[in-house]
Every structure is written in structure tokens, then in C-alpha cells.
Design a protein around this motif. Structure first.
Motif, PDB file in Angstrom:
ATOM      1  N   TYR A  57       0.833  -1.208   0.000  1.00  0.00           N
ATOM      2  CA  TYR A  57       0.000   0.000   0.000  1.00  0.00           C
ATOM      3  C   TYR A  57       0.866   1.256   0.000  1.00  0.00           C
ATOM      4  O   TYR A  57       0.512   2.263  -0.620  1.00  0.00           O
ATOM      5  CB  TYR A  57      -0.936  -0.012   1.205  1.00  0.00           C
ATOM      6  CG  TYR A  57      -2.055   1.007   1.098  1.00  0.00           C
ATOM      7  CD1 TYR A  57      -3.060   0.853   0.137  1.00  0.00           C
ATOM      8  CD2 TYR A  57      -2.109   2.099   1.945  1.00  0.00           C
ATOM      9  CE1 TYR A  57      -4.090   1.780   0.036  1.00  0.00           C
ATOM     10  CE2 TYR A  57      -3.133   3.039   1.843  1.00  0.00           C
ATOM     11  CZ  TYR A  57      -4.122   2.872   0.888  1.00  0.00           C
ATOM     12  OH  TYR A  57      -5.131   3.800   0.780  1.00  0.00           O
ATOM     13  N   SER A  62      -2.947   1.662  -3.551  1.00  0.00           N
ATOM     14  CA  SER A  62      -4.144   1.028  -4.114  1.00  0.00           C
ATOM     15  C   SER A  62      -4.611  -0.125  -3.228  1.00  0.00           C
ATOM     16  O   SER A  62      -3.825  -1.027  -2.903  1.00  0.00           O
ATOM     17  CB  SER A  62      -3.856   0.506  -5.522  1.00  0.00           C
ATOM     18  OG  SER A  62      -4.910  -0.327  -5.979  1.00  0.00           O
ATOM     19  N   VAL A 264      -5.809  -0.142   4.753  1.00  0.00           N
ATOM     20  CA  VAL A 264      -6.427   1.022   4.126  1.00  0.00           C
ATOM     21  C   VAL A 264      -7.066   1.921   5.182  1.00  0.00           C
ATOM     22  O   VAL A 264      -6.939   3.148   5.139  1.00  0.00           O
ATOM     23  CB  VAL A 264      -7.477   0.570   3.090  1.00  0.00           C
ATOM     24  CG1 VAL A 264      -8.100   1.780   2.405  1.00  0.00           C
ATOM     25  CG2 VAL A 264      -6.833  -0.348   2.051  1.00  0.00           C
ATOM     26  N   TYR A 386     -11.402  -3.721  -5.057  1.00  0.00           N
ATOM     27  CA  TYR A 386     -11.955  -2.913  -6.157  1.00  0.00           C
ATOM     28  C   TYR A 386     -13.044  -1.973  -5.646  1.00  0.00           C
ATOM     29  O   TYR A 386     -13.075  -0.771  -5.984  1.00  0.00           O
ATOM     30  CB  TYR A 386     -12.512  -3.834  -7.237  1.00  0.00           C
ATOM     31  CG  TYR A 386     -13.287  -3.112  -8.317  1.00  0.00           C
ATOM     32  CD1 TYR A 386     -12.640  -2.378  -9.303  1.00  0.00           C
ATOM     33  CD2 TYR A 386     -14.686  -3.164  -8.332  1.00  0.00           C
ATOM     34  CE1 TYR A 386     -13.353  -1.711 -10.283  1.00  0.00           C
ATOM     35  CE2 TYR A 386     -15.406  -2.495  -9.309  1.00  0.00           C
ATOM     36  CZ  TYR A 386     -14.740  -1.780 -10.278  1.00  0.00           C
ATOM     37  OH  TYR A 386     -15.447  -1.112 -11.250  1.00  0.00           O
ATOM     38  N   THR A 388     -13.446  -0.847  -2.659  1.00  0.00           N
ATOM     39  CA  THR A 388     -12.857   0.179  -1.798  1.00  0.00           C
ATOM     40  C   THR A 388     -12.256   1.313  -2.618  1.00  0.00           C
ATOM     41  O   THR A 388     -12.421   2.495  -2.293  1.00  0.00           O
ATOM     42  CB  THR A 388     -11.791  -0.451  -0.883  1.00  0.00           C
ATOM     43  OG1 THR A 388     -12.423  -1.414  -0.031  1.00  0.00           O
ATOM     44  CG2 THR A 388     -11.102   0.593  -0.032  1.00  0.00           C
ATOM     45  N   ASP A 389     -11.546   0.968  -3.694  1.00  0.00           N
ATOM     46  CA  ASP A 389     -11.005   2.011  -4.569  1.00  0.00           C
ATOM     47  C   ASP A 389     -12.124   2.800  -5.242  1.00  0.00           C
ATOM     48  O   ASP A 389     -11.997   4.006  -5.492  1.00  0.00           O
ATOM     49  CB  ASP A 389     -10.109   1.388  -5.643  1.00  0.00           C
ATOM     50  CG  ASP A 389      -8.733   1.004  -5.104  1.00  0.00           C
ATOM     51  OD1 ASP A 389      -8.342   1.526  -4.039  1.00  0.00           O
ATOM     52  OD2 ASP A 389      -8.064   0.167  -5.735  1.00  0.00           O
TER      53      ASP A 389
END
Length: 438
Positions: A57, A62, A264, A386, A388-389
Motif C-alpha cells: 500500500y 491502491s 487502508v 476494487y 474500496t477504490d
């Protein structure tokens, strides 16, 4: 029912309960050796399990790259599961575990060497995670089946639950150490200590005695594909095992990715740094430790199906609570609940399968369960990475928690013979080879 029957039932001794009953597997020397070695080794593994997503990360920014760790770690087990299951049923499980753990140790030291030599590219790290995943895929069926070789059948529930407990205790200790190491000394020491930790479990396996000959009794002599097909046909006729596989998918896709996504949340939501990240992951392990007496059979009258049922419901609620946490302390407390529910559900379905399955098929059936689980983990990791992004960590995880809660409520209603109470089905003492398909 007549009064005589009621009087007889009232005079029956109450089933054993309490902490002493929950930890009864510790009465056996071989199990204590295995448990202690595994705790030390898994604590080291969690140094790497936290460090790899953390550095990825930092490199990429990402969540999808963080999700890729699950793909490389667990995907090899999906393809090697039939081989691992055949090894568990055909050879001495302790020997198989010793050899595969040696391979995992070598992969750990390679990761440390690569970091020291400056090979700090995301694909290099993922490739070494994949190398470890190959040995892990071969290891897991024998590892989980070995637990049943170390204790008598009457202590199996305690042994399986305590095995889950040591893994989750390591989940509490390892990330806390990793957070401090990352903040003070950097990733190199975390990778190096992970490699050293494998020597504890290798030493424990060396001191285990009295497990019998080189191969299990009635070891199958057919090829791997035939052995695997036999296990699949057997599972199709066992609703309780099918239910456990369905729940494994639910946990893998919806419940497990939070263990990677804490990276994250620590960086982008709570801004806590490496130490705060370590505490988030440690909270997951603390919750599992607190839940251990319940899932080890320490409380009277709590069936496996009831444990799994309410574990799933509370799991979904706790995920939503963590996603919406107004502050860091509330997030820590939410993850304690998540960790407890994870142990309750995973240990519950694992114990259920171990108690139900016919002994001659144990390794291959456990391999099938592991394959389903390891297929679900990367799917969940990529999907939630995916989302989360795309949506942000709070919205993505809150939606996942809601889906898990809804799924748990649907499972409580049941689908034909696939009902949660089938997790309490009795042991299969007679499992003839099933007829060929078609």
C-alpha cells in the motif's frame, strides 16, 4: 412423555462444561507440543502477513494491490488441494507437515533476502508470497488432519477449537509486534523474524512421538484424481459438510478481506501509522481469544449450529459498525467483536466437518474444504479491494457487512436439506466407497 421418563432425564448427569473442559486437549503431550510450536510459528507468520500489505500500500496507494496478496497467497492451494489431500491420507501427516513447513521457511527467508538486496517491487513480493502459498496449499490438509491424530476423539472439539485459538492468538500478538517493528526498524526485521519462527514448529514436530507407522491405515492406492473424485461424491451426500462449504464461501468473500483492509483504514481513514495498524489487527486476535471458551465447548448446551448461526449475524453487524466507526477506539472495539465472530464461525464449521467425516476420507474432505475456502479468499480480496477504490473504504465495507447479515438470516431459514442444524450431524462411522457417477 411420562413422569418416569422426565425423572430419568432429570437425573442424567449434566454434560461437562467450564474452562477445564474447554482446554481438555492440553492433557495430551503431543498436542501441547504441536500447539506451542504452532503459536510461535504463526506469530512470526503474522509479522509477514501484516508487513506485505503494508509495504504494498505504501508503494502503490491502491487497495486493489492489497487484495492481490490474497490471490497470490491462497490461489496455489486451490490447484494443489487434491494433491495435499492425497498426501494427508496416504502418508504420515507429521512428516508431510514437517516438509511443507520447511519449504515455507525457505520462502520466508527468500523474502527477507530479496528485501535486503533491494528487490522491492510489488511483483517480486507477490511472487514470493505465491511461493509460500504453494507449500501452504500442500501443508493445510495434513496440518488440519494431524490435529485429530494428536488427541482421542472425545477431545477433538477442544483440540480443533484450541488450534483455531492459537492461530488467532498469533493474530493478536504478531501484528502488534509487526507494528512496532515497522515503526522502529522497518520491514526487513519483520521478514527475518518470520523465517526464524518456523524453527519452533519444526522442533515441536520433531519431538512428537507415538503416532504410528509411516502411512495411515487403509491408505488409498488409486491416483490423485480418483481419490479426489471419491471425496467429492462423498461430500455430495453429506448435507452438513455442504453447509460448512457454503459458509466457508460466505466468510471468504465477505468476512475475511477486512483483515487486509485494515491497512487502508489505518492509512486513509484513521491516519494512525504502523503502530495503529498493528493494534487494529491485534484487536482481531484479542476477540478470538476472548471467544475461545465458547467455541471450545466450555459452555453447556451451545451446539455448533447455534454458535455458527449467531456468529454470522453478529459478524455482519460488527463489520458495519467498524465501517461506520466515528473514532479509532470504537473501531478497535468493533474489530474485537469481528475477531470473536470469525473464530466462532470458522472453528464451528471446521469442528463440524472433523466430527462428521469418515476417518478414511478425512484428509481429502478437509482438502476440499480448504480448496473452497482458498478459492473464496482471493475473490473476496479482489472484489473488496476494487469496491474500496471505487466507493471508499467506509461505504464498501458497510455494504459488505449488510450483505453478510442478510445472507446469515437467509441461512437461518434454510434451503431444503441445507440447514444450519445439519452442522450437528453425527460422525460417519461407515463410509463405503461411493458408486461411480452416472
Amino acid at each position: 412423555m411420562g413422569k418416569g421418563s422426565e425423572r430419568s432425564r432429570a437425573e442424567d448427569p449434566a454434560p461437562p462444561s467450564g474452562l477445564r473442559h474447554a482446554v481438555r486437549a492440553f492433557r495430551h503431550r503431543n498436542y501441547v507440543l504441536f500447539w506451542c510450536g504452532a503459536l510461535a510459528s504463526n506469530t512470526g507468520s503474522w509479522l509477514s502477513n501484516l508487513t506485505v500489505p503494508y509495504v504494498l500500500y505504501q508503494m502503490t496507494g491502491s487497495a486493489l494491490w492489497v487484495g492481490m496478496v490474497s490471490v497470490w497467497q491462497f490461489l496455489p492451494g486451490l490447484f494443489l488441494g487434491p494433491v495435499g489431500g492425497a498426501l494427508a491420507d496416504r502418508h504420515e501427516r507429521r512428516r508431510v507437515v514437517f516438509l511443507t513447513q520447511t519449504g515455507m521457511a525457505a520462502a520466508a527467508f527468500l523474502m527477507w533476502a530479496a528485501w535486503q538486496w533491494g528487490l522491492r517491487e510489488p511483483l517480486v513480493l507477490l511472487a514470493l508470497v505465491g511461493l509460500s502459498g504453494i507449500f501452504q496449499g500442500l501443508n493445510l490438509p495434513s496440518w488440519q488432519s494431524l490435529v485429530s491424530d494428536l488427541v482421542p476423539r472425545g477431545d477433538l472439539t477442544s483440540a480443533v477449537s484450541l488450534n483455531s485459538l492459537q492461530f488467532n492468538a498469533a493474530r493478536a500478538i504478531g501484528p502488534a509486534i509487526a507494528g512496532a517493528l515497522l515503526a522502529a526498524l522497518g520491514p526487513s526485521w519483520a521478514f527475518f523474524l518470520n523465517g526464524l519462527s518456523f524453527f519452533f514448529v519444526l522442533a515441536a514436530l520433531s519431538f512428537i512421538r507415538g503416532l504410528g507407522g509411516a502411512e495411515p491405515a487403509d491408505a488409498p492406492s488409486s491416483g490423485v484424481a480418483r481419490q479426489f473424485a471419491e471425496a467429492v461424491r462423498y461430500i455430495r451426500g453429506k448435507p452438513g459438510i455442504l453447509v460448512s462449504l457454503l459458509i466457508s464461501v460466505l466468510i471468504g468473500v465477505l468476512g475475511n478481506p477486512v483483515f487486509q483492509l485494515t491497512v487502508v483504514f489505518a492509512e486513509s481513514v484513521f491516519h494512525t501509522g504502523a503502530v495503529g495498524l498493528g493494534l487494529l489487527n491485534a484487536s482481531l486476535g484479542v476477540g478470538a481469544v476472548l471467544a475461545a471458551p465458547l467455541v471450545s465447548g466450555g459452555f453447556r448446551g451451545v451446539s455448533l449450529s447455534r454458535t455458527v448461526r449467531w456468529g454470522l449475524v453478529v459478524y455482519g453487524i460488527a463489520l458495519m459498525a467498524f465501517a461506520a466507526a466515528p473514532g479509532y477506539l470504537f473501531a478497535l472495539l468493533s474489530l474485537v467483536v469481528v475477531g470473536g465472530c470469525f473464530l466462532a464461525v470458522v472453528s464451528g464449521i471446521n469442528t463440524s466437518v472433523q466430527l462428521m467425516v469418515a476417518d478414511r476420507l478425512r484428509g481429502r474432505v478437509m482438502a476440499c474444504r480448504i480448496m473452497v475456502t482458498t478459492a473464496s479468499f482471493p475473490v473476496g480480496g479482489l472484489l473488496q479491494g476494487y469496491l474500496t477504490d471505487l466507493l471508499g473504504p467506509r461505504a464498501a465495507l458497510c455494504g459488505v457487512g449488510a450483505v453478510m447479515l442478510l445472507s446469515a438470516l437467509l441461512l437461518m431459514r434454510g434451503f431444503g436439506r441445507l440447514r444450519l442444524d445439519r452442522l450437528d450431524d453425527p460422525h460417519d462411522t461407515d463410509a463405503p466407497a461411493p458408486a461411480p457417477l452416472g
